[in-house]
Design a protein around this motif. Sequence first.
Motif, mmCIF file in Angstrom:
data_model
loop_
_atom_site.group_PDB
_atom_site.id
_atom_site.type_symbol
_atom_site.label_atom_id
_atom_site.label_comp_id
_atom_site.label_asym_id
_atom_site.label_seq_id
_atom_site.Cartn_x
_atom_site.Cartn_y
_atom_site.Cartn_z
ATOM 1 N N VAL A 203 65.644 -14.186 90.925
ATOM 2 C CA VAL A 203 66.690 -14.917 90.224
ATOM 3 C C VAL A 203 67.702 -15.383 91.265
ATOM 4 O O VAL A 203 67.831 -14.787 92.334
ATOM 5 C CB VAL A 203 67.394 -14.065 89.138
ATOM 6 C CG1 VAL A 203 66.405 -13.626 88.070
ATOM 7 C CG2 VAL A 203 68.085 -12.866 89.736
ATOM 8 N N PRO A 204 68.444 -16.431 90.964
ATOM 9 C CA PRO A 204 69.478 -16.885 91.897
ATOM 10 C C PRO A 204 70.515 -15.783 92.130
ATOM 11 O O PRO A 204 70.822 -15.003 91.217
ATOM 12 C CB PRO A 204 70.101 -18.085 91.179
ATOM 13 C CG PRO A 204 69.086 -18.524 90.171
ATOM 14 C CD PRO A 204 68.332 -17.283 89.780
ATOM 15 N N PRO A 205 71.069 -15.708 93.333
ATOM 16 C CA PRO A 205 72.049 -14.669 93.645
ATOM 17 C C PRO A 205 73.214 -14.607 92.661
ATOM 18 O O PRO A 205 73.661 -13.515 92.303
ATOM 19 C CB PRO A 205 72.530 -15.023 95.050
ATOM 20 C CG PRO A 205 71.397 -15.777 95.650
ATOM 21 C CD PRO A 205 70.765 -16.528 94.515
ATOM 22 N N ALA A 206 73.713 -15.734 92.221
ATOM 23 C CA ALA A 206 74.844 -15.731 91.281
ATOM 24 C C ALA A 206 74.454 -15.057 89.965
ATOM 25 O O ALA A 206 75.265 -14.339 89.370
ATOM 26 C CB ALA A 206 75.330 -17.152 91.021
ATOM 27 N N GLN A 207 73.230 -15.270 89.520
ATOM 28 C CA GLN A 207 72.776 -14.634 88.282
ATOM 29 C C GLN A 207 72.607 -13.127 88.482
ATOM 30 O O GLN A 207 73.010 -12.337 87.633
ATOM 31 C CB GLN A 207 71.462 -15.253 87.809
ATOM 32 C CG GLN A 207 70.996 -14.712 86.478
ATOM 33 C CD GLN A 207 69.719 -15.391 85.995
ATOM 34 O OE1 GLN A 207 69.095 -16.169 86.688
ATOM 35 N NE2 GLN A 207 69.339 -15.076 84.772
ATOM 36 N N ALA A 208 72.043 -12.730 89.611
ATOM 37 C CA ALA A 208 71.908 -11.303 89.902
ATOM 38 C C ALA A 208 73.283 -10.643 89.960
ATOM 39 O O ALA A 208 73.484 -9.555 89.411
ATOM 40 C CB ALA A 208 71.148 -11.096 91.212
ATOM 41 N N ALA A 209 74.241 -11.304 90.609
ATOM 42 C CA ALA A 209 75.600 -10.752 90.702
ATOM 43 C C ALA A 209 76.227 -10.616 89.326
ATOM 44 O O ALA A 209 76.915 -9.628 89.043
ATOM 45 C CB ALA A 209 76.462 -11.634 91.606
ATOM 46 N N GLU A 210 75.973 -11.580 88.450
ATOM 47 C CA GLU A 210 76.505 -11.504 87.096
ATOM 48 C C GLU A 210 75.941 -10.281 86.362
ATOM 49 O O GLU A 210 76.672 -9.558 85.685
ATOM 50 C CB GLU A 210 76.157 -12.782 86.335
ATOM 51 C CG GLU A 210 76.762 -12.849 84.940
ATOM 52 C CD GLU A 210 76.413 -14.154 84.239
ATOM 53 O OE1 GLU A 210 76.390 -14.136 82.999
ATOM 54 O OE2 GLU A 210 76.180 -15.168 84.909
#
Length: 129
Positions: free
Chosen positions: A2-9
Amino acid sequence: MVPPAQAAEWIRGATAALVSIKPGQGYDFAKPTKIYAAAGCGTAVVFAGQGDGAAIVESGRLGCAAAYDARSVADAMIAVLEDPTLGGAQTRESRVGWVADNASLQASGRLAAAAVAKAAAVAKAASTA
């Protein structure tokens, strides 16, 4: 993947992140990046294992370190679920701040710059002696 921003979310939305290293496998010295990823998102870390990973979590006040057994990990997970700030000593902001101060690109840059400046000072002193 998954994109990093989604993982961070997703990580930010968790009460805690579980990170583990099985002891005695030759990796007790390892510093798992999952510790930094979770703490950088403000999320508490439950670390199962020993060595440097446990030391980082404890000294950085990033969450709970537990022995690598089911009961110890369960107790640590319950403790974080009951109180994600672990008695008010650990806030999301303090974990994010710790990562910024100790494990960010800026922190690495500061350490590198200090090492270069020290080496330059030593070399200059040696050349003038």
